[in-house]
Write an enzyme that holds these catalytic residues in place. Structure first.
Site, PDB file in Angstrom:
ATOM      1  N   HIS A 120       0.820  -1.213   0.042  1.00 52.90           N
ATOM      2  CA  HIS A 120      -0.046  -0.138  -0.052  1.00 52.90           C
ATOM      3  C   HIS A 120       0.707   1.200  -0.003  1.00 52.90           C
ATOM      4  CE1 HIS A 120       1.060   0.001   4.388  1.00 52.90           C
ATOM      5  NE2 HIS A 120       0.600   1.388   4.279  1.00 52.90           N
TER       6      HIS A 120
HETATM    7  C1  UD1 Z   1      -2.347   5.590   5.945  1.00 56.35           C
HETATM    8  C2  UD1 Z   1      -0.855   5.994   6.506  1.00 56.35           C
HETATM    9  C3  UD1 Z   1       0.034   4.878   6.469  1.00 56.35           C
HETATM   10  C4  UD1 Z   1      -0.397   3.632   6.951  1.00 56.35           C
HETATM   11  C5  UD1 Z   1      -1.873   3.249   6.157  1.00 56.35           C
HETATM   12  C6  UD1 Z   1      -2.399   2.086   6.586  1.00 56.35           C
HETATM   13  C7  UD1 Z   1      -0.315   8.500   6.607  1.00 56.35           C
HETATM   14  C8  UD1 Z   1       0.545   9.569   5.848  1.00 56.35           C
HETATM   15  N1  UD1 Z   1      -0.429   7.220   5.919  1.00 56.35           N
HETATM   16  O1  UD1 Z   1      -1.913   5.609   4.517  1.00 56.35           O
HETATM   17  O2  UD1 Z   1       1.189   5.188   7.159  1.00 56.35           O
HETATM   18  O3  UD1 Z   1       0.475   2.548   6.609  1.00 56.35           O
HETATM   19  O4  UD1 Z   1      -2.629   4.239   6.500  1.00 56.35           O
HETATM   20  O5  UD1 Z   1      -3.542   1.764   5.925  1.00 56.35           O
HETATM   21  O6  UD1 Z   1      -0.957   8.531   7.741  1.00 56.35           O
HETATM   22  N2  UD1 Z   1      -9.320   5.120   1.976  1.00 56.35           N
HETATM   23  C9  UD1 Z   1     -10.384   4.538   1.782  1.00 56.35           C
HETATM   24  N3  UD1 Z   1     -11.161   4.136   2.929  1.00 56.35           N
HETATM   25  C10 UD1 Z   1     -10.725   4.218   4.039  1.00 56.35           C
HETATM   26  C11 UD1 Z   1      -9.426   5.160   4.025  1.00 56.35           C
HETATM   27  C12 UD1 Z   1      -8.808   5.321   2.958  1.00 56.35           C
HETATM   28  O7  UD1 Z   1     -11.082   4.096   0.509  1.00 56.35           O
HETATM   29  O8  UD1 Z   1     -11.187   3.943   5.125  1.00 56.35           O
HETATM   30  C13 UD1 Z   1      -8.633   5.335   0.379  1.00 56.35           C
HETATM   31  C14 UD1 Z   1      -8.815   6.811  -0.230  1.00 56.35           C
HETATM   32  O9  UD1 Z   1      -9.077   6.983  -1.307  1.00 56.35           O
HETATM   33  C15 UD1 Z   1      -7.455   7.697   0.272  1.00 56.35           C
HETATM   34  C16 UD1 Z   1      -6.567   6.596   0.232  1.00 56.35           C
HETATM   35  O10 UD1 Z   1      -7.226   5.280   0.711  1.00 56.35           O
HETATM   36  O11 UD1 Z   1      -7.428   8.751  -0.500  1.00 56.35           O
HETATM   37  C17 UD1 Z   1      -5.459   6.806   1.324  1.00 56.35           C
HETATM   38  O12 UD1 Z   1      -5.644   6.922   2.726  1.00 56.35           O
HETATM   39  P1  UD1 Z   1      -4.941   7.807   3.600  1.00 56.35           P
HETATM   40  O13 UD1 Z   1      -5.400   7.631   4.672  1.00 56.35           O
HETATM   41  O14 UD1 Z   1      -4.616   9.137   2.981  1.00 56.35           O
HETATM   42  O15 UD1 Z   1      -3.470   6.979   3.560  1.00 56.35           O
HETATM   43  P2  UD1 Z   1      -3.028   5.530   3.388  1.00 56.35           P
HETATM   44  O16 UD1 Z   1      -2.439   5.182   2.365  1.00 56.35           O
HETATM   45  O17 UD1 Z   1      -4.268   4.639   4.021  1.00 56.35           O
END
Ligand code: UD1
Length: 366
Positions: A207
């Site tokens: 991821h």
């Molecule tokens: C975040 C953390 C990362 C951790 C990861 C675990 C930061 C900078 N990054 O990254 O360290 O390893 O979580 O998962 O804080 N999304 C969904 N549903 C959700 C959450 C996210 O669909 O419940 C999608 C959205 O499109 C979003 C993307 O995932 O834009 C990324 O989510 P985000 O929380 O920005 O970062 P992660 O890549 O999950």
């Protein structure tokens, strides 16, 4: 009595906060723990299911910030969290790990003069292109109590000028959750549901933006994984970001025509049941490097660096980078071994009692 606001936001936070809140509730005359969920992760599979699996009480405050760019997400958490701190006047705010929720809440407290305890302090990948590395450095710089999982983290903090009285080596709270949940995970039917009982299989998670946001890098990784899949089937519970990019880059067919089985993100207990029975884990996750070390399962980390070097020196982790040939070679080598060597030990204080030591440290520093 210490009033502590415990912050969670994203998936890797939940298993860290669960044992801490459980221990604080047990010490009811010493602690009044409250839970703040920033809402950084919000899907049932990324958040709610972890509250159920880990027995975490419902959050006392839910900031519902959701997904956005780093700046917007961090700023939203700050503006939503500040009034909670002003109203609740906690003795401590406890943040865990390295996600955007961690730095956002810590920064609010630093400006308000509220004491911050950082669990999993001092880890450094030395790769500032990782958003988490920025979050780690900044959170540690403004925290009052730095609770570490390994002694290399203590050394990192001292090298950055943190005074020793602020650093407390307490061990790994993620391993508290692992040991607490292993028996419960046996009730999961995930191996049966995926038709894996009695079979050898590998588990894959990916991821990191550096691995899945670049079509060429992600494509190269998938090519290596397709080859490894010919030797051992691979189960791949995909993060929402990863799933979206598989569609965007047109990689669905690459996966469908291989022995890589793409599945939805799994809950904590199902995922534990899955990886604990696997022959090999391939990952870019931080937590999984630690969990495989605790269970002596071979782990190939598909990154150029790790902030968790103890999983290499004292564990089963091998850093293999993102070069497809190197990944294949390392996987085949592991799969050709009869068993992993017995001289692998579990790192010091990864014993299931870190939450207790965290509570003691908070009391001693209050
Ligand atoms: C975040 C953390 C990362 C951790 C990861 C675990 C930061 C900078 N990054 O990254 O360290 O390893 O979580 O998962 O804080 N999304 C969904 N549903 C959700 C959450 C996210 O669909 O419940 C999608 C959205 O499109 C979003 C993307 O995932 O834009 C990324 O989510 P985000 O929380 O920005 O970062 P992660 O890549 O999950």
């Amino acid at each position: 009595m210490l009033k502590v606001l415990n912050i969670v936001g994203a998936r890797p936070n939940f298993m860290k906060i669960a044992p801490i809140v459980r221990e604080m509730r047990r010490r009811e005359t010493d602690f009044m723990p409250l839970i703040v969920h920033t809402g950084q992760h919000y899907d049932a599979a990324m958040s709610d299911s972890f509250f159920v699996d880990l027995g975490i009480p419902q959050p006392d405050f839910h900031l519902e910030v959701g997904s956005a760019s780093h700046a917007v997400q961090t700023a939203k958490i700050m503006t939503e969290f500040e009034p909670v701190v002003l109203a609740e006047k906690p003795d401590w705010v406890l943040v865990v790990g390295d996600v955007n929720s961690t730095i956002a809440c810590a920064l609010v407290c630093a400006k308000l003069g509220v004491k911050i305890a950082h669990v999993e302090a001092g880890l450094r990948s030395r790769d500032r292109t990782m958003p988490e590395e920025i979050n780690r450095i900044l959170t540690d710089a403004i925290s009052d109590l730095l609770l570490t999982t390994s002694q290399d983290a203590d050394e990192n903090l001292k090298a950055e000028g943190v005074t020793e009285d602020k650093i407390k080596f307490v061990g790994n709270v993620m391993i508290d959750s692992l040991f607490y949940s292993l028996k419960l995970a046996e009730n999961s039917r995930v191996r049966e549901d995926l038709d894996l009982t009695g079979k050898d299989y590998a588990v894959l998670t990916l991821h990191r933006p550096s691995n899945v946001d670049e079509p060429q890098i992600f494509g190269g990784l998938l090519d290596a994984l397709r080859s490894i899949g010919e030797k051992i089937p691979i189960v791949f519970p995909a993060h929402p970001r990863t799933k979206a990019n598989i569609e965007l880059f047109g990689y669905a067919e690459k996966i469908a025509s291989s022995q890589i089985k793409l599945v939805e993100p799994l809950g904590y207990l199902d995922f534990m049941r899955l990886y604990s029975g696997s022959k090999l884990v391939l990952t870019d996750s931080g937590g999984l490097q630690e969990e495989t070390t605790a269970l002596s399962i071979p782990c190939l980390t598909l990154r150029e660096n790790t902030e968790r070097p103890i999983t290499i020196s004292h564990g089963t982790n091998i850093l293999v980078g993102t070069n497809p040939e190197r990944i294949k070679r390392a996987a085949f080598e592991v799969l050709n071994q009869d068993s992993i060597s017995n001289d692998k030990k579990i790192p010091p204080l990864w014993d299931g009692n870190a939450a207790e030591r965290i509570c003691v440290a908070l009391l001693e520093n209050s």
